[in-house]
Design a protein around this motif. Structure first.
Motif, PDB file in Angstrom:
ATOM      1  N   UNK A  48      42.730 -30.476  26.846  1.00 40.43           N
ATOM      2  CA  UNK A  48      43.024 -29.270  26.569  1.00 40.43           C
ATOM      3  C   UNK A  48      42.006 -28.845  25.664  1.00 40.43           C
ATOM      4  N   UNK A  49      40.720 -29.808  25.327  1.00 40.07           N
ATOM      5  CA  UNK A  49      39.438 -29.483  24.464  1.00 40.07           C
ATOM      6  C   UNK A  49      40.070 -28.831  23.170  1.00 40.07           C
ATOM      7  N   UNK A  50      41.063 -29.384  22.519  1.00 40.35           N
ATOM      8  CA  UNK A  50      41.591 -29.056  21.231  1.00 40.35           C
ATOM      9  C   UNK A  50      41.450 -30.463  20.136  1.00 40.35           C
ATOM     10  N   UNK A  51      41.124 -31.501  20.831  1.00 32.30           N
ATOM     11  CA  UNK A  51      41.222 -32.636  19.999  1.00 32.30           C
ATOM     12  C   UNK A  51      40.127 -33.540  20.578  1.00 32.30           C
ATOM     13  N   UNK A  52      39.540 -34.531  19.630  1.00 35.96           N
ATOM     14  CA  UNK A  52      38.499 -35.455  19.820  1.00 35.96           C
ATOM     15  C   UNK A  52      38.846 -36.803  19.083  1.00 35.96           C
ATOM     16  N   UNK A  53      38.224 -37.899  19.699  1.00 36.91           N
ATOM     17  CA  UNK A  53      38.215 -39.134  19.002  1.00 36.91           C
ATOM     18  C   UNK A  53      36.816 -39.546  19.019  1.00 36.91           C
ATOM     19  N   UNK A  54      36.547 -40.088  17.705  1.00 36.59           N
ATOM     20  CA  UNK A  54      34.962 -40.716  17.687  1.00 36.59           C
ATOM     21  C   UNK A  54      35.093 -42.000  17.434  1.00 36.59           C
ATOM     22  N   UNK A  55      34.448 -43.035  17.782  1.00 36.96           N
ATOM     23  CA  UNK A  55      34.077 -44.330  17.216  1.00 36.96           C
ATOM     24  C   UNK A  55      33.098 -44.389  16.663  1.00 36.96           C
ATOM     25  N   UNK A  56      32.867 -44.202  15.308  1.00 37.54           N
ATOM     26  CA  UNK A  56      31.433 -43.950  14.645  1.00 37.54           C
ATOM     27  C   UNK A  56      30.669 -45.388  14.469  1.00 37.54           C
ATOM     28  N   UNK A 291      14.185 -35.443  15.447  1.00 37.78           N
ATOM     29  CA  UNK A 291      12.986 -35.566  16.677  1.00 37.78           C
ATOM     30  C   UNK A 291      11.975 -36.423  16.320  1.00 37.78           C
ATOM     31  N   UNK A 292      11.777 -36.910  15.275  1.00 39.76           N
ATOM     32  CA  UNK A 292      10.667 -37.828  15.094  1.00 39.76           C
ATOM     33  C   UNK A 292      11.051 -39.603  15.656  1.00 39.76           C
ATOM     34  N   UNK A 293      12.288 -39.494  15.827  1.00 42.56           N
ATOM     35  CA  UNK A 293      12.861 -40.668  16.769  1.00 42.56           C
ATOM     36  C   UNK A 293      12.776 -40.467  18.034  1.00 42.56           C
ATOM     37  N   UNK A 294      13.549 -39.451  18.525  1.00 41.61           N
ATOM     38  CA  UNK A 294      13.683 -39.171  19.849  1.00 41.61           C
ATOM     39  C   UNK A 294      14.174 -37.848  20.131  1.00 41.61           C
ATOM     40  N   UNK A 295      13.575 -37.095  21.041  1.00 41.67           N
ATOM     41  CA  UNK A 295      13.969 -35.870  21.509  1.00 41.67           C
ATOM     42  C   UNK A 295      15.483 -35.562  22.533  1.00 41.67           C
ATOM     43  N   UNK A 296      15.846 -36.885  22.733  1.00 42.03           N
ATOM     44  CA  UNK A 296      17.038 -36.831  23.424  1.00 42.03           C
ATOM     45  C   UNK A 296      18.164 -37.525  22.882  1.00 42.03           C
ATOM     46  N   UNK A 297      19.194 -37.204  23.135  1.00 42.76           N
ATOM     47  CA  UNK A 297      20.596 -37.629  22.688  1.00 42.76           C
ATOM     48  C   UNK A 297      21.451 -37.943  23.989  1.00 42.76           C
ATOM     49  N   UNK A 298      22.147 -38.912  23.948  1.00 45.80           N
ATOM     50  CA  UNK A 298      23.026 -39.227  25.098  1.00 45.80           C
ATOM     51  C   UNK A 298      24.416 -38.340  24.911  1.00 45.80           C
ATOM     52  N   UNK A 299      24.732 -37.681  25.973  1.00 45.37           N
ATOM     53  CA  UNK A 299      26.196 -36.974  26.037  1.00 45.37           C
ATOM     54  C   UNK A 299      27.173 -37.859  26.416  1.00 45.37           C
ATOM     55  N   UNK A 300      28.161 -38.064  25.655  1.00 43.75           N
ATOM     56  CA  UNK A 300      29.245 -38.959  25.691  1.00 43.75           C
ATOM     57  C   UNK A 300      30.593 -38.264  26.529  1.00 43.75           C
ATOM     58  N   UNK A 301      30.933 -37.147  26.111  1.00 45.07           N
ATOM     59  CA  UNK A 301      31.859 -36.565  27.070  1.00 45.07           C
ATOM     60  C   UNK A 301      31.565 -34.914  27.124  1.00 45.07           C
ATOM     61  N   UNK A 302      32.307 -34.369  28.024  1.00 45.17           N
ATOM     62  CA  UNK A 302      32.201 -32.813  27.961  1.00 45.17           C
ATOM     63  C   UNK A 302      33.460 -32.449  28.497  1.00 45.17           C
ATOM     64  N   UNK A 303      33.866 -30.961  28.134  1.00 46.51           N
ATOM     65  CA  UNK A 303      35.158 -30.488  28.363  1.00 46.51           C
ATOM     66  C   UNK A 303      35.146 -28.793  28.750  1.00 46.51           C
ATOM     67  N   UNK A 304      35.848 -28.343  29.498  1.00 43.45           N
ATOM     68  CA  UNK A 304      36.094 -26.962  29.179  1.00 43.45           C
ATOM     69  C   UNK A 304      37.048 -26.398  28.260  1.00 43.45           C
ATOM     70  N   UNK A 305      36.794 -25.430  27.666  1.00 43.42           N
ATOM     71  CA  UNK A 305      37.625 -24.999  26.460  1.00 43.42           C
ATOM     72  C   UNK A 305      37.991 -23.667  26.746  1.00 43.42           C
TER      73      UNK A 305
END
Length: 322
Positions: A48-56, A291-305
């Motif tokens: 439902x794109x109203x909650x998220x979990x993160x393993x930081x 951006x000094x380290x990297x211009x890229x970032x991994x996308x971990x998940x996506x969702x329709x809101x």
């Protein structure tokens, strides 16, 4: 080398880099929420794109309400110790969340925050997918198997064998079909009631993602240095291919009626596709933390809101897209 030649070469390299960057950029996200300041091992968004979990990184797991943004629960697999939660998954109804460190599975009530137990896995875990109401979990394993596990009662129901590390595993909503992605250059479709392998989908490189649709009719796969592919689960035939400029598709989400596909890449690109024609509707580029380290970032998940789209990234940010 003369200073003039050096300057010309430097200018050529810089111009080429700018050209490549310009060609590979998308629309900037509308805004982002900060879920972890030092990045994430895992990040998943519910249906439902109203909650998220993160393993930081360094601070364990946390469960968030997205709107209004609020961290509701902190979860770890050991008391008074931060866990490195490397994968996570919501049940289709969003009432349960599974978390894993390398060899431990945790099940949590997403409504109350209550821990429902911890289980030991038979090997190192790369990914986890939950069935309806958190009854079963499908584990992608480094021991060349995907394990279908009765997460509430304990015990292995099915062992699905590959010839290489299994990187990804997904379930249809009913928990009757599975898709797995492996280092052995294949993705495979499985009937979990019989344990039968029903389709073997060949690639030319290691397959990193195999996402089956909620109704079990379609599967999207992504292998390194290859276009994404949409397959018909019944026939095992490719329906469409999806171009990618760099990296691989690391996050995939079908919309409710399988008319659109939302993807996120290992290079920070988020793309919305028309699933009937494979036409690109819109693209965005995630914002890196440094951006000094990297211009890229991994996308971990996506969702329709309801009011757009979400993308969770390895830098600990949740991007809001419109």
């Amino acid at each position: 080398m003369s200073s003039l030649v050096r300057s010309l070469l430097t200018g050529t390299v810089l111009s080429t880099s700018l050209l490549i960057s310009a060609c590979d950029t998308g629309t900037k996200p509308h805004h982002f929420d900060e879920l972890a300041k030092q990045g994430a091992y895992s990040l998943c968004i519910n249906q439902n794109a109203n909650s998220a979990f993160i393993g930081s990184i360094h601070h364990g797991g946390s469960f968030w309400r997205i709107t209004p943004l609020d961290r509701l629960y902190n979860w770890n697999h050991k008391a008074d110790e931060f866990s490195n939660m490397v994968s996570c998954g919501f049940s289709p109804e969003s009432n349960f969340v599974a978390t894993t460190d390398n060899r431990t599975i945790g099940l949590w009530n997403g409504k109350t925050g209550e821990s429902l137990g911890l289980w030991n896995a038979p090997g190192d875990i790369k990914d986890i997918s939950l069935s309806s109401n958190g009854q079963f979990a499908l584990l992608a394993m480094t021991d060349y198997t995907a394990t279908f596990f009765d997460i509430k009662k304990g015990g292995i129901r099915r062992t699905l064998r590959h010839e290489g590390v299994v990187y990804d595993a997904s379930l249809n909503n009913q928990g009757t079909l599975a898709a797995t992605a492996s280092d052995d250059l294949t993705a495979r479709i499985w009937n979990l009631q019989s344990g039968e392998e029903t389709q073997r989908l060949a690639h030319n490189n290691q397959v990193r993602r195999a996402q089956i649709s909620a109704d079990g009719s379609l599967v999207f796969t992504s292998a390194l240095s290859e276009p994404g592919r949409l397959w018909d689960v019944k026939t095992g035939q490719v329906i469409h291919q999806f171009t990618i400029n760099s990296g691989f598709f690391n996050a995939v989400r079908f919309n409710a009626d399988n008319s659109q596909l939302l993807t996120g890449t290992s290079a920070g690109k988020i793309q919305l596709w028309n699933l009937k024609s494979a036409a690109l509707i819109k693209s965005w580029q995630a914002i890196p933390r440094n951006t000094w380290v990297s211009n890229n970032v991994m996308i971990e998940d996506v969702a329709f809101a309801d009011n757009g789209y979400l993308a969770g990234a390895s830098n600990g940010r949740l991007f809001h897209l419109d």
